[in-house]
Design a protein around this motif. Structure first.
Motif, PDB file in Angstrom:
ATOM      1  N   PRO A 275      13.965   0.164 -11.421  1.00 12.16           N
ATOM      2  CA  PRO A 275      12.981   0.466 -10.452  1.00 12.16           C
ATOM      3  C   PRO A 275      11.481   0.718 -11.111  1.00 12.16           C
ATOM      4  O   PRO A 275      11.080   0.418  -9.305  1.00 12.16           O
ATOM      5  CB  PRO A 275      13.613   1.930 -10.814  1.00 12.16           C
ATOM      6  N   LEU A 276      11.191   1.033 -11.790  1.00  7.91           N
ATOM      7  CA  LEU A 276       9.266   1.075 -11.896  1.00  7.91           C
ATOM      8  C   LEU A 276       9.119  -0.317 -11.430  1.00  7.91           C
ATOM      9  O   LEU A 276       7.718  -0.627 -10.755  1.00  7.91           O
ATOM     10  CB  LEU A 276       8.845   1.458 -13.449  1.00  7.91           C
ATOM     11  N   THR A 277       9.227  -1.324 -12.398  1.00 13.16           N
ATOM     12  CA  THR A 277       9.072  -2.546 -12.743  1.00 13.16           C
ATOM     13  C   THR A 277       8.827  -3.375 -10.884  1.00 13.16           C
ATOM     14  O   THR A 277       7.248  -3.771 -10.523  1.00 13.16           O
ATOM     15  CB  THR A 277      10.080  -3.533 -13.101  1.00 13.16           C
ATOM     16  N   TYR A 278       9.929  -3.150 -10.206  1.00  8.25           N
ATOM     17  CA  TYR A 278       9.878  -3.654  -8.602  1.00  8.25           C
ATOM     18  C   TYR A 278       9.096  -2.782  -8.069  1.00  8.25           C
ATOM     19  O   TYR A 278       8.110  -3.869  -6.770  1.00  8.25           O
ATOM     20  CB  TYR A 278      12.004  -3.859  -8.265  1.00  8.25           C
ATOM     21  N   ALA A 279       9.038  -0.727  -8.124  1.00  8.95           N
ATOM     22  CA  ALA A 279       8.399  -0.072  -6.942  1.00  8.95           C
ATOM     23  C   ALA A 279       6.763  -0.690  -7.216  1.00  8.95           C
ATOM     24  O   ALA A 279       6.139  -0.563  -6.339  1.00  8.95           O
ATOM     25  CB  ALA A 279       8.767   0.893  -7.735  1.00  8.95           C
ATOM     26  N   THR A 280       6.744  -1.244  -7.996  1.00  4.88           N
ATOM     27  CA  THR A 280       5.016  -1.353  -7.968  1.00  4.88           C
ATOM     28  C   THR A 280       4.566  -2.472  -8.298  1.00  4.88           C
ATOM     29  O   THR A 280       4.083  -2.897  -7.259  1.00  4.88           O
ATOM     30  CB  THR A 280       4.687  -1.762  -9.675  1.00  4.88           C
ATOM     31  N   LEU A 281       5.505  -3.433  -7.899  1.00  8.86           N
ATOM     32  CA  LEU A 281       5.706  -4.953  -7.471  1.00  8.86           C
ATOM     33  C   LEU A 281       5.298  -4.736  -6.248  1.00  8.86           C
ATOM     34  O   LEU A 281       4.561  -5.445  -5.003  1.00  8.86           O
ATOM     35  CB  LEU A 281       6.259  -5.723  -7.509  1.00  8.86           C
ATOM     36  N   GLY A 282       6.356  -3.534  -5.398  1.00  3.61           N
ATOM     37  CA  GLY A 282       6.429  -3.651  -3.682  1.00  3.61           C
ATOM     38  C   GLY A 282       5.095  -3.331  -3.533  1.00  3.61           C
ATOM     39  O   GLY A 282       4.191  -3.354  -2.710  1.00  3.61           O
ATOM     40  N   ALA A 283       4.670  -1.978  -4.047  1.00  2.72           N
ATOM     41  CA  ALA A 283       3.122  -1.008  -3.945  1.00  2.72           C
ATOM     42  C   ALA A 283       2.068  -2.076  -4.105  1.00  2.72           C
ATOM     43  O   ALA A 283       1.335  -2.306  -3.377  1.00  2.72           O
ATOM     44  CB  ALA A 283       3.010  -0.388  -4.498  1.00  2.72           C
ATOM     45  N   ASP A 284       2.514  -3.418  -5.151  1.00  2.00           N
ATOM     46  CA  ASP A 284       0.690  -4.043  -5.266  1.00  2.00           C
ATOM     47  C   ASP A 284       0.659  -5.385  -4.201  1.00  2.00           C
ATOM     48  O   ASP A 284      -0.251  -5.452  -3.518  1.00  2.00           O
ATOM     49  CB  ASP A 284       0.735  -4.628  -6.750  1.00  2.00           C
ATOM     50  N   ASN A 285       1.968  -5.554  -3.853  1.00  2.00           N
ATOM     51  CA  ASN A 285       2.186  -6.626  -2.322  1.00  2.00           C
ATOM     52  C   ASN A 285       1.812  -5.853  -1.087  1.00  2.00           C
ATOM     53  O   ASN A 285       1.372  -6.577  -1.132  1.00  2.00           O
ATOM     54  CB  ASN A 285       3.932  -7.400  -2.942  1.00  2.00           C
ATOM     55  N   LEU A 286       2.152  -4.508  -0.950  1.00  2.00           N
ATOM     56  CA  LEU A 286       1.251  -4.504   0.077  1.00  2.00           C
ATOM     57  C   LEU A 286       0.159  -4.303   0.505  1.00  2.00           C
ATOM     58  O   LEU A 286      -0.475  -4.346   1.215  1.00  2.00           O
ATOM     59  CB  LEU A 286       2.529  -2.859   0.421  1.00  2.00           C
ATOM     60  N   LYS A 287      -0.752  -3.836  -0.964  1.00  2.00           N
ATOM     61  CA  LYS A 287      -1.936  -2.839  -1.419  1.00  2.00           C
ATOM     62  C   LYS A 287      -2.381  -4.742  -0.817  1.00  2.00           C
ATOM     63  O   LYS A 287      -3.549  -5.048  -0.028  1.00  2.00           O
ATOM     64  CB  LYS A 287      -2.561  -3.054  -2.363  1.00  2.00           C
ATOM     65  N   ALA A 288      -2.249  -5.783  -1.843  1.00  2.00           N
ATOM     66  CA  ALA A 288      -2.618  -7.149  -1.300  1.00  2.00           C
ATOM     67  C   ALA A 288      -2.997  -7.604  -0.019  1.00  2.00           C
ATOM     68  O   ALA A 288      -3.950  -8.194   0.586  1.00  2.00           O
ATOM     69  CB  ALA A 288      -2.478  -7.557  -2.089  1.00  2.00           C
ATOM     70  N   LEU A 289      -1.560  -7.181   1.054  1.00  2.00           N
ATOM     71  CA  LEU A 289      -0.855  -7.738   1.818  1.00  2.00           C
ATOM     72  C   LEU A 289      -2.331  -7.102   2.927  1.00  2.00           C
ATOM     73  O   LEU A 289      -3.125  -7.931   4.110  1.00  2.00           O
ATOM     74  CB  LEU A 289      -0.024  -7.721   2.724  1.00  2.00           C
ATOM     75  N   CYS A 290      -2.064  -5.468   2.444  1.00  2.00           N
ATOM     76  CA  CYS A 290      -3.334  -5.175   3.910  1.00  2.00           C
ATOM     77  C   CYS A 290      -4.677  -5.341   3.225  1.00  2.00           C
ATOM     78  O   CYS A 290      -5.372  -5.157   4.333  1.00  2.00           O
ATOM     79  CB  CYS A 290      -3.476  -3.149   3.251  1.00  2.00           C
ATOM     80  N   ALA A 291      -5.267  -5.305   3.026  1.00  2.00           N
ATOM     81  CA  ALA A 291      -6.300  -6.179   2.115  1.00  2.00           C
ATOM     82  C   ALA A 291      -6.362  -7.671   2.929  1.00  2.00           C
ATOM     83  O   ALA A 291      -7.499  -7.776   3.523  1.00  2.00           O
ATOM     84  CB  ALA A 291      -6.970  -6.439   0.515  1.00  2.00           C
ATOM     85  N   GLU A 292      -5.905  -8.385   2.179  1.00  2.00           N
ATOM     86  CA  GLU A 292      -5.942  -9.718   2.834  1.00  2.00           C
ATOM     87  C   GLU A 292      -5.670 -10.135   4.888  1.00  2.00           C
ATOM     88  O   GLU A 292      -7.079 -10.932   5.867  1.00  2.00           O
ATOM     89  CB  GLU A 292      -4.472 -10.947   2.630  1.00  2.00           C
TER      90      GLU A 292
END
Length: 299
Positions: A275-292
């Motif tokens: 859970p923590l691994t995938y939650a972190t991956l999801g958050a990081d990807n959303l943040k990167a997509l928002c920045a992009e």
């Protein structure tokens, strides 16, 4: 226009199959969700359902209540009965500051039945959708007057699953009925999230971000699996870990001035997908997509 990112506790504990993550305390979900980088949570089975109890728990973790699922039954209940049934949930959301309610018609649904293939899900006619839509609009008018907007969740295994059914529901409901776009469910059902967002940009009030693993999706469809078996096989994952085009979707959300939550709702077996691994991956990807895509992300 402002965007916040939240998560559903399905990453840790599953509502449709409670045995998954049964031993994981709520404290772990909230602590790890905050650690992963999220600002809020949707409700799950382990959350207290009174604002007096839940409010201080979320506050202690510096988290907000994003929303929560309500199982609608307007195909069998009157408007008055539905409004009565919705009161405790509406009170919880309203009191804790949530602005949208995740709503899904669940009459005869099969997504929680592991032995029932998705091809056996219930289907209703356009006339029935129109009748349901009229009642749903009245319920949504009531909720909106209380400060909470219904966000209709099209969902695998229910009467509103396909893109065509989503479009019929939008046709037969008023503007008080908002639309929740779930990228994973819509794509699983053969729909196109980009088309739906473009067509109903002014109705989209909530977004669930789940991705799909293409080979597992193909297998699930070929073998006509149940929703739960497809999930257990790993068909869903966090945004950016599958094949859905999130960059284009987020560009469209930016163009339409979407303001609200982007919620990671990746149904996986927590014993397989840490859970923590995938939650972190999801958050990081959303943040990167928002920045992009220049979406204005706030904490």
């Amino acid at each position: 226009m402002s965007i916040r990112i939240g998560i559903n506790p399905l990453t840790w504990t599953n509502d449709d199959m409670p045995a998954l993550g049964a031993d994981t305390p709520l404290e772990v979900c909230l602590t790890e969700g905050k650690q992963a980088g999220f600002s809020g949570f949707e409700l799950g089975q382990k959350f207290p359902r009174t604002p007096e109890v839940l409010g201080p728990i979320l506050e202690a973790h510096n988290l907000d209540l994003v929303s929560g699922w309500f199982s609608g039954e307007l195909l069998t209940r009157s408007v008055e009965e539905e409004i009565k049934a919705i009161q405790p949930h509406l009170h919880l959301l309203k009191t804790l500051g949530a602005k949208v309610m995740v709503y899904c018609e669940v009459t005869d649904c099969i997504h929680g039945k592991q032995d029932t293939p998705l091809s056996h899900r219930p289907r209703i006619s356009e006339m029935q959708i129109a009748e349901m839509g009229k009642k749903l609009t009245q319920v949504a008018d009531y909720c909106l007057a209380q400060g909470v907007q219904i966000a209709y969740h099209h969902h695998m295994g229910t009467v509103i699953e396909s893109q065509e059914e989503v479009e019929l529901l939008m046709k037969h409901t008023g503007p008080s009925v908002g639309l929740l776009i779930d990228t994973g469910h819509l794509t699983f059902a053969g729909g196109n999230p980009l088309e739906v967002q473009a067509k109903y940009a002014d109705r989209v009030v909530h977004v669930h971000c789940k991705d799909l693993r293409p080979e597992i999706l193909k297998d699930a469809k070929n073998r006509d699996l149940s929703f739960l078996d497809a999930m257990l096989n790993g068909v869903f994952t966090v945004p950016g870990d599958g094949f859905i085009d999130y960059t284009s979707l987020f560009k469209q959300l930016k163009a339409s001035n979407y303001s609200g939550w982007l919620v990671v709702e990746a149904e996986q077996d927590p014993a397989v997908a840490h859970p923590l691994t995938y939650a972190t991956l999801g958050a990081d990807n959303l943040k990167a997509l928002c920045a992009e895509t220049q979406l204005d992300l706030i904490n």
